[in-house]
Design a protein around this motif. Sequence first.
Motif, PDB file in Angstrom:
ATOM      1  N   HIS A  48     -31.962 -66.519 -33.601  1.00 34.16           N
ATOM      2  CA  HIS A  48     -31.654 -67.628 -32.560  1.00 34.16           C
ATOM      3  C   HIS A  48     -30.026 -67.264 -32.687  1.00 34.16           C
ATOM      4  CE1 HIS A  48     -35.184 -69.922 -32.565  1.00 34.16           C
ATOM      5  NE2 HIS A  48     -35.070 -69.837 -33.838  1.00 34.16           N
ATOM      6  N   GLN A  49     -29.558 -66.410 -33.417  1.00 30.09           N
ATOM      7  CA  GLN A  49     -27.750 -66.208 -33.561  1.00 30.09           C
ATOM      8  C   GLN A  49     -27.661 -65.009 -32.403  1.00 30.09           C
ATOM      9  OE1 GLN A  49     -27.452 -65.167 -37.556  1.00 30.09           O
ATOM     10  NE2 GLN A  49     -26.651 -67.396 -37.855  1.00 30.09           N
ATOM     11  N   GLY A  50     -28.793 -64.443 -31.958  1.00 30.19           N
ATOM     12  CA  GLY A  50     -28.404 -63.403 -30.969  1.00 30.19           C
ATOM     13  C   GLY A  50     -28.050 -61.953 -31.603  1.00 30.19           C
ATOM     14  N   PHE A  51     -27.799 -61.139 -30.429  1.00 28.24           N
ATOM     15  CA  PHE A  51     -27.247 -59.624 -30.752  1.00 28.24           C
ATOM     16  C   PHE A  51     -26.030 -59.824 -31.651  1.00 28.24           C
ATOM     17  CE2 PHE A  51     -24.811 -55.988 -29.361  1.00 28.24           C
ATOM     18  CZ  PHE A  51     -25.684 -54.979 -29.933  1.00 28.24           C
ATOM     19  N   THR A 108     -53.592 -40.836 -41.427  1.00 22.67           N
ATOM     20  CA  THR A 108     -53.350 -41.582 -40.145  1.00 22.67           C
ATOM     21  C   THR A 108     -51.971 -41.507 -39.779  1.00 22.67           C
ATOM     22  OG1 THR A 108     -52.795 -43.699 -41.324  1.00 22.67           O
ATOM     23  CG2 THR A 108     -55.209 -43.232 -40.665  1.00 22.67           C
ATOM     24  N   SER A 109     -51.858 -41.885 -38.584  1.00 22.78           N
ATOM     25  CA  SER A 109     -50.225 -41.680 -38.014  1.00 22.78           C
ATOM     26  C   SER A 109     -49.312 -42.708 -38.634  1.00 22.78           C
ATOM     27  CB  SER A 109     -50.395 -41.990 -36.521  1.00 22.78           C
ATOM     28  OG  SER A 109     -51.015 -41.041 -35.790  1.00 22.78           O
ATOM     29  N   PRO A 110     -48.268 -42.390 -38.965  1.00 23.27           N
ATOM     30  CA  PRO A 110     -47.344 -43.304 -39.540  1.00 23.27           C
ATOM     31  C   PRO A 110     -46.878 -44.258 -38.682  1.00 23.27           C
ATOM     32  CG  PRO A 110     -46.019 -41.405 -38.744  1.00 23.27           C
ATOM     33  CD  PRO A 110     -47.471 -41.127 -38.809  1.00 23.27           C
ATOM     34  N   PRO A 111     -46.598 -45.623 -39.124  1.00 21.19           N
ATOM     35  CA  PRO A 111     -46.582 -46.925 -38.280  1.00 21.19           C
ATOM     36  C   PRO A 111     -45.182 -46.654 -37.353  1.00 21.19           C
ATOM     37  CG  PRO A 111     -46.014 -47.220 -40.405  1.00 21.19           C
ATOM     38  CD  PRO A 111     -46.482 -45.900 -40.679  1.00 21.19           C
ATOM     39  N   ARG A 112     -45.370 -47.116 -36.111  1.00 26.13           N
ATOM     40  CA  ARG A 112     -44.424 -46.923 -35.223  1.00 26.13           C
ATOM     41  C   ARG A 112     -43.037 -47.730 -35.668  1.00 26.13           C
ATOM     42  NH1 ARG A 112     -44.113 -49.053 -29.073  1.00 26.13           N
ATOM     43  NH2 ARG A 112     -45.903 -49.924 -29.753  1.00 26.13           N
ATOM     44  N   PRO A 113     -41.817 -47.444 -35.677  1.00 25.10           N
ATOM     45  CA  PRO A 113     -40.637 -48.314 -35.820  1.00 25.10           C
ATOM     46  C   PRO A 113     -40.613 -49.314 -34.634  1.00 25.10           C
ATOM     47  CG  PRO A 113     -39.984 -46.169 -35.193  1.00 25.10           C
ATOM     48  CD  PRO A 113     -41.425 -45.974 -35.293  1.00 25.10           C
ATOM     49  N   ARG A 114     -40.545 -50.372 -34.945  1.00 24.93           N
ATOM     50  CA  ARG A 114     -40.370 -51.547 -34.176  1.00 24.93           C
ATOM     51  C   ARG A 114     -39.139 -52.007 -34.191  1.00 24.93           C
ATOM     52  NH1 ARG A 114     -45.349 -52.912 -32.408  1.00 24.93           N
ATOM     53  NH2 ARG A 114     -47.239 -52.259 -33.623  1.00 24.93           N
ATOM     54  N   PRO A 115     -38.611 -52.762 -32.856  1.00 27.03           N
ATOM     55  CA  PRO A 115     -37.409 -53.231 -32.879  1.00 27.03           C
ATOM     56  C   PRO A 115     -37.145 -54.674 -33.800  1.00 27.03           C
ATOM     57  CG  PRO A 115     -38.480 -53.488 -30.967  1.00 27.03           C
ATOM     58  CD  PRO A 115     -39.144 -52.407 -31.584  1.00 27.03           C
ATOM     59  N   PRO A 116     -35.979 -54.963 -34.191  1.00 27.49           N
ATOM     60  CA  PRO A 116     -35.933 -56.040 -35.229  1.00 27.49           C
ATOM     61  C   PRO A 116     -36.302 -57.338 -34.004  1.00 27.49           C
ATOM     62  CG  PRO A 116     -33.922 -54.955 -35.314  1.00 27.49           C
ATOM     63  CD  PRO A 116     -34.882 -54.060 -34.134  1.00 27.49           C
ATOM     64  N   ASN A 175     -23.045 -50.161 -36.026  1.00 22.94           N
ATOM     65  CA  ASN A 175     -24.212 -49.252 -36.476  1.00 22.94           C
ATOM     66  C   ASN A 175     -24.771 -48.848 -35.058  1.00 22.94           C
ATOM     67  OD1 ASN A 175     -26.694 -47.981 -36.763  1.00 22.94           O
ATOM     68  ND2 ASN A 175     -26.219 -48.720 -39.202  1.00 22.94           N
ATOM     69  N   TYR A 176     -24.316 -47.622 -34.475  1.00 19.12           N
ATOM     70  CA  TYR A 176     -24.942 -47.512 -33.026  1.00 19.12           C
ATOM     71  C   TYR A 176     -26.351 -47.270 -33.103  1.00 19.12           C
ATOM     72  CZ  TYR A 176     -25.498 -44.784 -28.665  1.00 19.12           C
ATOM     73  OH  TYR A 176     -25.666 -44.565 -27.474  1.00 19.12           O
ATOM     74  N   GLU A 177     -27.035 -46.572 -34.091  1.00 17.76           N
ATOM     75  CA  GLU A 177     -28.353 -46.501 -33.969  1.00 17.76           C
ATOM     76  C   GLU A 177     -29.226 -47.764 -34.055  1.00 17.76           C
ATOM     77  OE1 GLU A 177     -30.357 -43.871 -36.957  1.00 17.76           O
ATOM     78  OE2 GLU A 177     -29.966 -42.455 -35.717  1.00 17.76           O
ATOM     79  N   LYS A 178     -28.773 -48.882 -34.990  1.00 22.93           N
ATOM     80  CA  LYS A 178     -29.306 -50.011 -34.925  1.00 22.93           C
ATOM     81  C   LYS A 178     -29.159 -50.900 -33.701  1.00 22.93           C
ATOM     82  CE  LYS A 178     -28.613 -52.373 -39.011  1.00 22.93           C
ATOM     83  NZ  LYS A 178     -28.332 -53.203 -39.915  1.00 22.93           N
ATOM     84  N   SER A 179     -28.157 -50.755 -33.030  1.00 23.68           N
ATOM     85  CA  SER A 179     -27.656 -51.556 -31.999  1.00 23.68           C
ATOM     86  C   SER A 179     -28.650 -51.132 -30.919  1.00 23.68           C
ATOM     87  CB  SER A 179     -26.168 -51.551 -31.527  1.00 23.68           C
ATOM     88  OG  SER A 179     -25.446 -52.037 -32.629  1.00 23.68           O
ATOM     89  N   PHE A 180     -28.724 -49.707 -30.665  1.00 22.41           N
ATOM     90  CA  PHE A 180     -29.372 -48.986 -29.671  1.00 22.41           C
ATOM     91  C   PHE A 180     -30.969 -49.391 -29.699  1.00 22.41           C
ATOM     92  CE2 PHE A 180     -31.719 -45.741 -27.232  1.00 22.41           C
ATOM     93  CZ  PHE A 180     -30.705 -45.586 -26.260  1.00 22.41           C
ATOM     94  N   LEU A 181     -31.340 -49.439 -31.092  1.00 19.83           N
ATOM     95  CA  LEU A 181     -32.801 -49.695 -31.238  1.00 19.83           C
ATOM     96  C   LEU A 181     -33.089 -51.154 -30.958  1.00 19.83           C
ATOM     97  CD1 LEU A 181     -35.768 -48.976 -32.418  1.00 19.83           C
ATOM     98  CD2 LEU A 181     -34.832 -49.570 -34.691  1.00 19.83           C
ATOM     99  N   TYR A 182     -32.197 -51.976 -31.175  1.00 24.46           N
ATOM    100  CA  TYR A 182     -32.271 -53.414 -30.896  1.00 24.46           C
ATOM    101  C   TYR A 182     -32.362 -53.585 -29.277  1.00 24.46           C
ATOM    102  CZ  TYR A 182     -31.536 -58.378 -30.251  1.00 24.46           C
ATOM    103  OH  TYR A 182     -31.465 -59.675 -29.937  1.00 24.46           O
ATOM    104  N   LYS A 183     -31.721 -53.033 -28.708  1.00 27.49           N
ATOM    105  CA  LYS A 183     -31.562 -53.155 -27.047  1.00 27.49           C
ATOM    106  C   LYS A 183     -32.413 -52.405 -26.322  1.00 27.49           C
ATOM    107  CE  LYS A 183     -27.176 -51.754 -27.121  1.00 27.49           C
ATOM    108  NZ  LYS A 183     -25.938 -51.218 -26.441  1.00 27.49           N
ATOM    109  N   HIS A 184     -33.203 -51.124 -26.786  1.00 24.81           N
ATOM    110  CA  HIS A 184     -34.031 -50.415 -26.159  1.00 24.81           C
ATOM    111  C   HIS A 184     -35.464 -50.289 -26.753  1.00 24.81           C
ATOM    112  CE1 HIS A 184     -30.732 -48.975 -23.513  1.00 24.81           C
ATOM    113  NE2 HIS A 184     -29.898 -49.069 -24.638  1.00 24.81           N
ATOM    114  N   GLY A 185     -35.406 -50.527 -27.997  1.00 25.32           N
ATOM    115  CA  GLY A 185     -36.801 -50.394 -28.588  1.00 25.32           C
ATOM    116  C   GLY A 185     -37.173 -48.998 -29.207  1.00 25.32           C
ATOM    117  N   HIS A 186     -36.335 -48.225 -29.132  1.00 27.04           N
ATOM    118  CA  HIS A 186     -36.427 -46.648 -29.881  1.00 27.04           C
ATOM    119  C   HIS A 186     -35.066 -46.364 -30.008  1.00 27.04           C
ATOM    120  CE1 HIS A 186     -34.937 -44.971 -25.892  1.00 27.04           C
ATOM    121  NE2 HIS A 186     -35.492 -45.902 -25.349  1.00 27.04           N
ATOM    122  N   LEU A 187     -35.147 -45.160 -30.732  1.00 29.83           N
ATOM    123  CA  LEU A 187     -33.760 -44.669 -31.279  1.00 29.83           C
ATOM    124  C   LEU A 187     -33.248 -43.756 -30.127  1.00 29.83           C
ATOM    125  CD1 LEU A 187     -34.930 -43.367 -34.951  1.00 29.83           C
ATOM    126  CD2 LEU A 187     -33.624 -45.101 -34.520  1.00 29.83           C
TER     127      LEU A 187
END
Length: 405
Positions: free
Chosen positions: A119-122, A107-115, A129-141
């Motif tokens: 309550h503490q926010g971004f 089967t296809s690997p599971p799609r990575p989901r944004p964190p 960590n640019y990749e982590k921040s971008f993923l949080y804001k945009h939902g993709h790498l």
Amino acid sequence: MGKSACNKNPHQLESTCFVLRALFLFLFCRHAYCQCKILRCNSDYLAATHNLRNSEKEVAYCNALRSYSHCTRKTARTCRGNLVYHSAVHGIEDLMIQHNCSKEGPTSPPRPRPPAPNHQGFESLDICNYEKSFLYKHGHLPTYQHCAAFGDPHVRTFHDEFHTCRVEGSWPLLDNNYLFVQATSYLVAQGSNATATGKITIIFKNMKECIDQKVYQAEIDNLPAAFEDGSVNGGERPGGSSLIIQERVPGQHVEIQAAYIGTTIAVRQAGRQLSFSIRVAEEVAHSFTEEQDLQLCVGGCPPSQRISRSECHRGRIAAEMARLLCKEKLPVEDVYFQSCVFDVVTSGDANFTLAAQGALEDAKAFHPDAEKLHIFHTAAGCCLISLPFLLVIITSSFSAILLHF
């Protein structure tokens, strides 16, 4: 979403139209089936089948359909009586038959989901960590770009254009809100237009949340594994470890990782020249103003500074001998090979084969699209046989004929 629109190009649109119909039914019936998670199955399936390459399309498509089927089975209990669910189940069966997919298999690997938001926010995330921040804001790498300068120098731009430049003196490779990179070149030989890079200066601009400003400078026979202030990271700030420098090969290869801007840089020495390669997040690469218009990585060499790799400079190493030397390191006769031949003939230094080889190795590691790794230019490169080498070939052939008789 009429039936005729979905039938314009069935091979490309059948999956999308099938899911859109299901989405329409879901929106129409969602007040009655808020517990049903079929929409998530639809979304994962669309993501798994988006932009499939021809070489892997059929296998990946069947994997995605099997994952889709498993997902619908998991949500079957809460989707009883749901028209969307039943439409999806029947649609999957039809698509598997059409594409000759077996029901059992990978089967296809599971799609990575944004964190999940907290309550503490971004601010609670690691903003260095640019990749982590971008993923949080945009939902993709993020997407990345690659640029390199090596040898004569030869410049591969972010847009996969390839230029050979004379650019004597200091020229900016990059000049944006986060990075400044300057290469200083010198003439390879008296009476030649060819130049090579003898000094590289890199400035990582101050980013108050993450790093202090850091300067790295390399010169021929001086490839330090530290910044100018002697440090090997971004300083005392909380995100200082998001900028580090490592020595890969002493005196020959240094790598700088700047995770806070999604960037990796390689600096190498081969022969009497330095080379530069970068993998950088697209957003960072394009963060500059109109005043910062002269960047070799963005626009390539100015037209007045470009030279043709078909220009042979005879009298050092014959072109055919250079081709043999370059072929040992670069079996594919692309622009890296052509540049190698040009540099060896021009400089008379066989070590320049290592410059082109190193640039190709960096491209393999840094370029985001493997299918664009090699660039082929017709009628380029020092392909003419020099007169001395031609005489050697004729003499050898004539001697062989005499021995035969």
